[in-house]
Motif scaffolding. Sequence first.
Motif, mmCIF file in Angstrom:
data_model
loop_
_atom_site.group_PDB
_atom_site.id
_atom_site.type_symbol
_atom_site.label_atom_id
_atom_site.label_comp_id
_atom_site.label_asym_id
_atom_site.label_seq_id
_atom_site.Cartn_x
_atom_site.Cartn_y
_atom_site.Cartn_z
ATOM 1 N N UNK A 112 53.467 -20.302 -25.603
ATOM 2 C CA UNK A 112 54.591 -20.157 -26.532
ATOM 3 C C UNK A 112 54.104 -20.492 -27.932
ATOM 4 N N UNK A 113 54.450 -19.606 -28.850
ATOM 5 C CA UNK A 113 54.108 -19.810 -30.262
ATOM 6 C C UNK A 113 55.380 -19.510 -31.052
ATOM 7 N N UNK A 114 55.702 -20.344 -32.020
ATOM 8 C CA UNK A 114 56.893 -20.089 -32.825
ATOM 9 C C UNK A 114 56.575 -20.205 -34.307
ATOM 10 N N UNK A 115 57.401 -19.549 -35.082
ATOM 11 C CA UNK A 115 57.307 -19.615 -36.535
ATOM 12 C C UNK A 115 58.710 -19.443 -37.099
ATOM 13 N N UNK A 116 58.827 -19.572 -38.413
ATOM 14 C CA UNK A 116 60.143 -19.412 -39.026
ATOM 15 C C UNK A 116 60.020 -18.650 -40.340
ATOM 16 N N UNK A 117 61.142 -18.142 -40.764
ATOM 17 C CA UNK A 117 61.269 -17.515 -42.069
ATOM 18 C C UNK A 117 62.527 -18.091 -42.694
ATOM 19 N N UNK A 118 62.371 -18.849 -43.763
ATOM 20 C CA UNK A 118 63.497 -19.492 -44.430
ATOM 21 C C UNK A 118 63.653 -18.858 -45.806
ATOM 22 N N UNK A 119 64.685 -18.036 -45.951
ATOM 23 C CA UNK A 119 64.850 -17.217 -47.138
ATOM 24 C C UNK A 119 66.104 -17.633 -47.915
ATOM 25 N N UNK A 120 65.946 -18.321 -49.078
ATOM 26 C CA UNK A 120 67.129 -18.687 -49.875
ATOM 27 C C UNK A 120 67.764 -17.445 -50.503
ATOM 28 N N UNK A 121 69.097 -17.383 -50.450
ATOM 29 C CA UNK A 121 69.826 -16.230 -50.987
ATOM 30 C C UNK A 121 71.075 -16.692 -51.718
ATOM 31 N N UNK A 122 71.675 -15.730 -52.439
ATOM 32 C CA UNK A 122 72.928 -15.996 -53.144
ATOM 33 C C UNK A 122 73.935 -14.927 -52.756
ATOM 34 N N UNK A 123 75.198 -15.342 -52.744
ATOM 35 C CA UNK A 123 76.291 -14.426 -52.427
ATOM 36 C C UNK A 123 77.338 -14.537 -53.530
ATOM 37 N N UNK A 124 77.726 -13.392 -54.089
ATOM 38 C CA UNK A 124 78.772 -13.376 -55.113
ATOM 39 C C UNK A 124 80.093 -12.959 -54.483
ATOM 40 N N UNK A 125 81.145 -13.700 -54.817
ATOM 41 C CA UNK A 125 82.485 -13.398 -54.335
ATOM 42 C C UNK A 125 83.380 -13.174 -55.544
ATOM 43 N N UNK A 126 84.083 -12.050 -55.566
ATOM 44 C CA UNK A 126 84.981 -11.723 -56.676
ATOM 45 C C UNK A 126 86.409 -11.721 -56.171
ATOM 46 N N UNK A 127 87.277 -12.449 -56.887
ATOM 47 C CA UNK A 127 88.695 -12.460 -56.563
ATOM 48 C C UNK A 127 89.448 -11.898 -57.748
ATOM 49 N N UNK B 230 84.633 -14.696 -60.536
ATOM 50 C CA UNK B 230 83.456 -14.473 -59.708
ATOM 51 C C UNK B 230 82.792 -15.813 -59.458
ATOM 52 N N UNK B 231 82.540 -16.069 -58.184
ATOM 53 C CA UNK B 231 81.853 -17.308 -57.842
ATOM 54 C C UNK B 231 80.584 -16.957 -57.060
ATOM 55 N N UNK B 232 79.584 -17.795 -57.213
ATOM 56 C CA UNK B 232 78.310 -17.597 -56.534
ATOM 57 C C UNK B 232 78.076 -18.770 -55.594
ATOM 58 N N UNK B 233 77.725 -18.444 -54.356
ATOM 59 C CA UNK B 233 77.398 -19.506 -53.402
ATOM 60 C C UNK B 233 75.979 -19.288 -52.889
ATOM 61 N N UNK B 234 75.279 -20.378 -52.709
ATOM 62 C CA UNK B 234 73.909 -20.329 -52.195
ATOM 63 C C UNK B 234 73.923 -20.551 -50.690
ATOM 64 N N UNK B 235 73.053 -19.845 -49.996
ATOM 65 C CA UNK B 235 72.863 -20.055 -48.571
ATOM 66 C C UNK B 235 71.424 -19.711 -48.235
ATOM 67 N N UNK B 236 71.048 -20.006 -47.017
ATOM 68 C CA UNK B 236 69.684 -19.741 -46.580
ATOM 69 C C UNK B 236 69.747 -18.912 -45.301
ATOM 70 N N UNK B 237 69.023 -17.822 -45.271
ATOM 71 C CA UNK B 237 68.905 -17.012 -44.064
ATOM 72 C C UNK B 237 67.683 -17.533 -43.308
ATOM 73 N N UNK B 238 67.921 -18.096 -42.127
ATOM 74 C CA UNK B 238 66.853 -18.711 -41.352
ATOM 75 C C UNK B 238 66.578 -17.857 -40.121
ATOM 76 N N UNK B 239 65.305 -17.542 -39.921
ATOM 77 C CA UNK B 239 64.870 -16.822 -38.734
ATOM 78 C C UNK B 239 63.943 -17.736 -37.928
ATOM 79 N N UNK B 240 64.260 -17.885 -36.652
ATOM 80 C CA UNK B 240 63.389 -18.609 -35.736
ATOM 81 C C UNK B 240 62.743 -17.544 -34.856
ATOM 82 N N UNK B 241 61.424 -17.445 -34.906
ATOM 83 C CA UNK B 241 60.692 -16.388 -34.203
ATOM 84 C C UNK B 241 59.810 -17.047 -33.148
ATOM 85 N N UNK B 242 60.037 -16.689 -31.869
ATOM 86 C CA UNK B 242 59.294 -17.293 -30.765
ATOM 87 C C UNK B 242 58.577 -16.188 -29.989
ATOM 88 N N UNK B 243 57.255 -16.344 -29.850
ATOM 89 C CA UNK B 243 56.437 -15.426 -29.051
ATOM 90 C C UNK B 243 56.205 -16.042 -27.684
#
Length: 191
Positions: A87-102, A130-143
């Motif tokens: 078993x081998x694992x790795x990750x991809x942690x990608x910071x992103x932003x999301x804009x919401x308009x009301x 318009x508001x901006x929120x930060x989040x992180x898209x996390x990928x857990x990759x297991x071989x």
Amino acid sequence: MNRIALNKILTLLLLAGMSSCSSIEIFKENTEVPIRKPYTSFVIINQEVGMRSFSSEFIDTQVQIHLQEALEAEGMVYDTDEPQLVIRYTSNEDPRKRETTQNFNQFPYWGYRVWDPWMYNPYFNNQNTTSTSNYELVQVIVDFIDQEEDKLLMTLTGVTEVSSQKTKSKKVLKTTDKIIDYFLFQIQNAQ
């Protein structure tokens, strides 16, 4: 209905229920050889060579422990000398932003006796926020690798969104759980 068929149906229902109430997606990729036999021993390469796959050492250690405990709970043995499964694992942690308009209309279509185009223009006098929120898209990759053939049984990628660092560890472990459940379900179906 025999016990094995009942277990498969219950596992399938459990997986469907868990996937419907959480925001974790699992993707199966890179299958080189099919699962042909039950595996009784395993090794986690990251642990043996000291390879860190997450930005946080704490989360990385938790994933290693979580993988090992889950597979040992299924009756598999951790074996560094002659493992059947690598078993081998790795990750991809990608910071992103999301804009919401009301859109807050100052003068809605209703509320006045007569609609007056000079009083209300849908393209004029609107208050948009318009508001901006930060989040992180996390990928857990297991071989999961068959040691005997030295080929991939499958690569499982779990994807989730993390909105704060406080919940990141819990989300990563839930994603790891879903990956393990998916792999064990594949092993049960192959037997």
